[in-house]
Write a protein that holds these residues in place. Structure first.
Motif, short mmCIF file in Angstrom:
data_model
loop_
_atom_site.label_atom_id
_atom_site.label_comp_id
_atom_site.label_asym_id
_atom_site.label_seq_id
_atom_site.Cartn_x
_atom_site.Cartn_y
_atom_site.Cartn_z
N TRP A 183 0.83 -1.21 0.00
CA TRP A 183 0.00 0.00 0.00
C TRP A 183 0.87 1.26 0.00
CZ3 TRP A 183 -1.10 4.21 3.18
CH2 TRP A 183 -2.29 4.90 2.89
N LEU A 217 -11.14 6.32 -7.23
CA LEU A 217 -12.08 5.82 -6.22
C LEU A 217 -11.77 6.42 -4.86
CD1 LEU A 217 -12.50 2.02 -7.00
CD2 LEU A 217 -13.93 3.93 -7.65
N PHE A 255 -8.86 7.13 6.95
CA PHE A 255 -9.13 5.83 7.58
C PHE A 255 -10.29 5.13 6.89
CE2 PHE A 255 -11.50 3.33 10.72
CZ PHE A 255 -10.53 2.41 11.06
N HIS A 256 -11.33 5.90 6.60
CA HIS A 256 -12.48 5.31 5.94
C HIS A 256 -12.18 4.91 4.50
CE1 HIS A 256 -15.43 6.93 9.09
NE2 HIS A 256 -15.38 5.63 9.17
N LEU A 298 -9.40 3.83 3.48
CA LEU A 298 -8.63 2.59 3.60
C LEU A 298 -9.54 1.40 3.91
CD1 LEU A 298 -5.60 1.73 3.60
CD2 LEU A 298 -5.73 1.84 6.09
N ARG A 326 -13.06 1.22 3.93
CA ARG A 326 -14.31 1.00 3.20
C ARG A 326 -14.09 0.81 1.71
NH1 ARG A 326 -19.22 3.04 5.58
NH2 ARG A 326 -18.91 3.10 7.82
N ILE A 327 -13.02 1.37 1.19
CA ILE A 327 -12.82 1.31 -0.26
C ILE A 327 -11.66 0.37 -0.60
CG2 ILE A 327 -12.39 2.63 -2.36
CD1 ILE A 327 -14.98 3.41 -0.97
N PRO A 359 -11.64 -3.60 1.09
CA PRO A 359 -12.51 -4.58 0.45
C PRO A 359 -12.07 -4.93 -0.97
CG PRO A 359 -13.79 -2.73 1.31
CD PRO A 359 -12.37 -2.41 1.54
N LEU A 360 -11.49 -3.95 -1.66
CA LEU A 360 -11.11 -4.21 -3.05
C LEU A 360 -9.84 -5.04 -3.18
CD1 LEU A 360 -12.00 -0.79 -4.69
CD2 LEU A 360 -13.14 -2.97 -5.02
#
Lengths: 268, 285, 366
Positions: free
Chosen positions: A88, A163, A175-176, A178, A180-181, A184-185
């Motif tokens: 990442w 995205l 944080f979100h 990381l 939520r998007i 999951p991907l």
């Protein structure tokens, strides 16, 4: 028959012959593992599972299997965490020293396993940790991490960078973004990478030979020691079980997570 | 202020720690390679360069040369046998054929070197599959000696390295622009000419990197020469093991490991240089 | 034109500058965008329009200058605290969420109560004519539907400003025309201050209250679509908006109420005597749209009739563009209805053209 048909027939015969050479040894292992006698006979004179019984009840293999599970689960999970975070980081940021860090962490792909194993043996000696689980786990983790990093990085690279921006634009904090998007991907990539890492760690031999001791030896090391002393097909049974397990894992991984993409095998 | 690098340090720290541990392990090898060997003891003496000068003896030269020779043979045969499979894998018309080819050619990569080496012992031994088969067909009276020979080691190593070679070649072949092939056919090239004049040259960088990767990989092979070579075929890895675990000369084993590492790195650098030049020549603009 | 200088600006850019290394992406742009205005940033690719949009959204930090939204300086505010909606060129729909979850994402980030989120999303779905698609995965949608989801997602958070980054460029031609109408309708319904980025002058002309033409990081002209077409401020704007014939540099002569262009090799052409601030004797360049050039009638002879040879016909269905090589003027395009000119004046035949210089734009030549 036309010339084109003939050429195609010739080509496919060649491919089949080469694939036979590649797969025959595996078939022979499977065959000998159910052979009733110690001496190999072709065609086999019956089916017997005595070697499986012997393999499963042989204390060295039992302990080695347990050791292997401990080492593999710890090493591949650590590699998953550290490798995903690093993938990442490489995907998201450029920073000074990134090239050096990448080179060091990728190097286990090039460095001979015996050099690495030897290095960890000496390192363990320096800290009085030789033949302990700690060093074995570290050595395995370092060896399999490039595969996890690569799998996660490939997944990340296929994500539209917009995205994350779109999510931020809609009010998602870093944080979100990381959780939520991005998470999951890349989850399929992480799972695939983790499975590859686990399989590689489970079957790793050369480095393990250096860093394990008789108490902490993993399954491949125990098999090696057995082969050097005995000539019966017990190891065939162990091998057969390993072959079936890894093939199944890889099959599942491919179906579930698109292993071909993770391994960067383009067929089209 | 905009928080420019969220999670930067949190995610960096574990990677740095891992890199430091890895570097420390390699540094230990380097450190031991310049230490004096104290016979009969695992402790080492002071600084010396003697381990490196010791390499300069015929027996060690022969091991190094043998390692190069076996690795080169393996790389070449691996290329020759992998190309048709990779080609079929990319160009097969049916989906299930492609899937089957991928499975058959890639899964051996994951069964581990011990399993694969052991399977070749079953194949090549004097009571092994090949000899039994040949005797059954009455083609031979006495078993062929393939175990404990270079031939046996190479036969096993080639099979061993093919999955990697196939992956690299398949990638190269799948990147060939099919329109180039169509253009050649349109200009009157027969299918054979299209392959030899267009497809093969365009996959040259892939072939080259395949050769070098397999070469470097084979140079660090251990279990195959150890078990199939059975002490009769010595590669550098076997020498390291011998020096480290039988003679207990850790400094010299460290020196040999270091040389193996340098050889592996060297071939990789060579590959980068060569493929870089090739790809530049093949680039359209 | 909704924007006046007295009304409080919804968005104000103050000498905003962005450098990439030594390259200047956006050079000191100052702009005021009125409440509810539909403003378009128009220019060729690389002109800095997307960079400007990125800075307003907060994905890029300006090298200098400030960005004020609703009277608050947001230059250093994180993107996720800006309350600015955006539709991306690629739509950037979250592939792991269905339509409903995509639209609800911004509201969830704002921690609205569940029931309220559901109601808002449903309203947005209805407004964007997406009824029945709430549970669909976004990959199962057509391009136009994806576009609507992206719009709904950006609008549902009731942003202070709506940014549209070339949202129509991924659609095919028919759909694009339809989405233009829908965008216009959406703007009317929501009254959102909208900044639209495009390189398509047709889109810009049909949608905008005002257009900002940009080139090489600099603002070339800010004007209403009609003004922009009729009175371009410079040669770049003249040739970027619509088709135009650029005549060679001429000498401007003005005597009383009459003006003329003197071109070497052509002679005097009568020019409009509008008060254009041009000085007698200065060098000027005339720009003339193809619809203001027509074939001269057989017995027509005037000061602005020139003769040339037909070089090419470009038949376009409703009209034909004819390229004529005119001595001293170079290639001049004329645009006439129908296709009669193709048979009347075949390629290679001589033709006389009437230049309606009264409609020409005269600009001082440098």
């Amino acid at each position: 028959m036309t010339f084109a048909r003939l050429r195609s027939l010739g080509f496919w015969s060649l491919v089949v012959a080469i694939l036979t050479y590649m797969t025959l040894p595996t078939l022979v292992v499977l065959m000998t593992s159910v052979n009733p006698t110690e001496i190999l006979a072709f065609p086999p004179e019956g089916v017997s599972f005595q070697w499986y019984e012997k393999a499963l009840t042989y204390p060295d293999f039992q302990r080695a299997f347990k050791n292997g599970l401990i080492v593999t689960s710890l090493a591949s999970t650590l590699a998953l965490i550290v490798g995903s975070a690093f993938a990442w980081l490489v995907y998201r940021y450029s920073f000074r020293g990134r090239g050096v860090l990448e080179a060091v962490l990728w190097s286990p792909l090039i460095i001979p396993h015996f050099t690495l194993g030897f290095g960890f043996l000496l390192l363990g000696g320096a800290f009085k940790l030789q033949q302990g689980y700690g060093m074995i786990v570290l050595a395995h983790m370092v060896l399999v991490m490039p595969f996890v990093t690569r799998a996660v990085y490939v997944s990340l690279a296929t994500i539209d960078p917009n995205l994350a921006r779109a999510a931020a634009n809609l009010g998602a904090s870093p944080f979100h973004v990381l959780t939520r998007i991005e998470l999951p991907l890349v989850l399929p990539g992480m799972a695939g990478g983790w499975l590859i890492a686990a399989v590689l760690s489970l079957t790793e031999f050369t480095a393990s030979l250096y860093v394990t001791g008789s108490r902490t030896q993993t399954l491949p090391v125990a098999m090696y020691n057995y082969i050097r002393e005995y000539a019966d097909p017990t190891v065939s049974a162990v091998s057969a079980m390993l072959i079936i397990t890894t093939t199944l894992i890889m099959f599942i991984a491919d179906r579930a997570f698109g292993l071909r993409r993770v391994l960067a095998i383009d067929t089209h | 202020m905009i928080q420019r690098r969220p999670f930067f340090l949190t995610f960096l720290a574990p990677a740095v720690v891992t890199a430091v541990i890895l570097a420390a392990a390699l540094f230990e090898v380097l450190q031991y390679s310049v230490r004096e060997f104290v016979p009969g003891s695992l402790n080492v003496g002071g600084f010396t360069l003697e381990n490196f000068t010791r390499i300069n003896r015929p027996i060690y030269w022969w091991v190094l040369l043998d390692t190069f020779y076996i690795s080169l043979l393996t790389a070449i045969f691996s290329l020759l046998l992998s190309y048709p499979v990779a080609f079929a894998l990319v160009r097969a018309k049916r989906d299930w054929v492609r899937s089957l080819l991928v499975s058959l050619s890639i899964t051996p990569l994951f069964t581990g070197e011990i399993v694969r080496t052991f399977s070749w012992m079953l194949m090549l031994g004097s009571d092994g599959f090949i000899n039994s088969l040949l005797r059954k067909l009455s083609l031979i009276d006495l078993p062929l000696l393939i175990m404990y020979t270079r031939l046996g080691v190479v036969v096993a190593l080639v099979q061993f390295s093919m999955p990697v070679m196939i992956i690299l070649l398949a990638t190269a072949i799948s990147h060939v622009d099919r329109d180039c092939e169509k253009a050649a056919a349109n200009l009157g090239a027969s299918p054979g000419a299209v392959f030899w004049r267009i497809t093969l040259p365009l996959t040259l960088p892939g072939m080259l990197s395949g050769i070098v990767v397999v070469f470097a990989w084979t140079m660090s092979a251990f279990s195959t020469p150890q078990l199939i070579g059975g002490g009769k075929v010595l590669m550098i890895s076997n020498l390291v093991y011998l020096q480290g675990f039988s003679v207990l000369n850790l400094p010299f084993a460290a020196t040999l490991s270091l040389i193996a590492l340098i050889a592996a790195l060297g071939s990789l650098v060579l590959m980068k240089a060569l493929t870089g030049r090739l790809e530049k020549r093949l680039a359209v603009r | 034109m909704t924007a006046t200088s007295q009304a409080p600006a919804a968005v104000e850019l103050v000498r905003v500058r962005k450098e990439f290394g030594s390259a200047v992406g956006v050079a000191d742009v100052s702009l005021k965008i009125g409440q509810g205005e539909f403003l378009t940033l128009l220019g060729p690719s690389g002109c800095g329009k997307s960079t400007l949009l990125g800075m307003i959204a907060g994905f890029l930090t300006p090298t200098a200058g400030k960005i004020v939204v609703d009277g608050v300086d947001i230059t250093d505010v994180e993107p996720y605290r800006r309350d600015i909606g955006m539709v991306f060129q690629s739509y950037a729909l979250f592939p792991h969420m269905n339509v409903f979850d995509n639209i609800a994402f911004g509201l969830r980030m704002r921690k609205l109560p569940k029931a309220e989120i559901a109601a808002e999303v449903r309203r947005a779905i209805e407004m964007m004519k997406l009824d029945g698609f709430a549970e669909r995965r976004v990959s199962q949608l057509s391009g136009g539907q994806q576009q609507r989801v992206a719009l709904a997602r950006a609008v549902v958070i009731r942003p202070k400003v709506l940014l549209l980054d070339e949202p129509l460029s991924a659609l095919d031609k028919n759909l694009r025309a339809q989405m233009q109408v829908e965008l216009s309708e959406l703007h009317r319904k929501t009254g959102l201050t909208t900044i639209f980025v495009t390189h398509d002058q047709g889109e810009a002309l049909s949608l905008s209250d005002r257009i900002v033409v940009m080139n090489r990081g600099e603002v070339q002209q800010v004007a209403s679509p009609i003004e922009l077409y009729r009175t371009p401020a410079n040669g770049f704007v003249a040739s970027f908006i619509g088709e135009i014939n650029a005549l060679p540099v001429a000498r401007y002569e003005r005597t009383g109420n009459e003006a003329a262009l003197v071109l070497p090799g052509v002679g005097r052409l009568a020019a409009p005597a509008r008060d254009s601030g041009l000085i007698h004797g200065s060098a000027v360049r005339a720009f003339l749209r193809p619809e203001h050039v027509r074939p001269a009638l057989p017995d027509e002879a005037g000061p602005n009739t020139v003769s040339g040879v037909v070089a090419a016909h470009i038949y376009q269905g409703s009209h034909t563009i004819t390229r004529v090589e005119v001595d001293g003027l170079g290639l001049i395009e004329t645009r006439v209805t129908g296709a009669d000119i193709v048979s009347a004046h075949p390629v290679g035949a001589p033709i006389a053209l009437m230049l309606d210089l009264g409609e020409a734009v005269l600009l001082a030549a440098h």
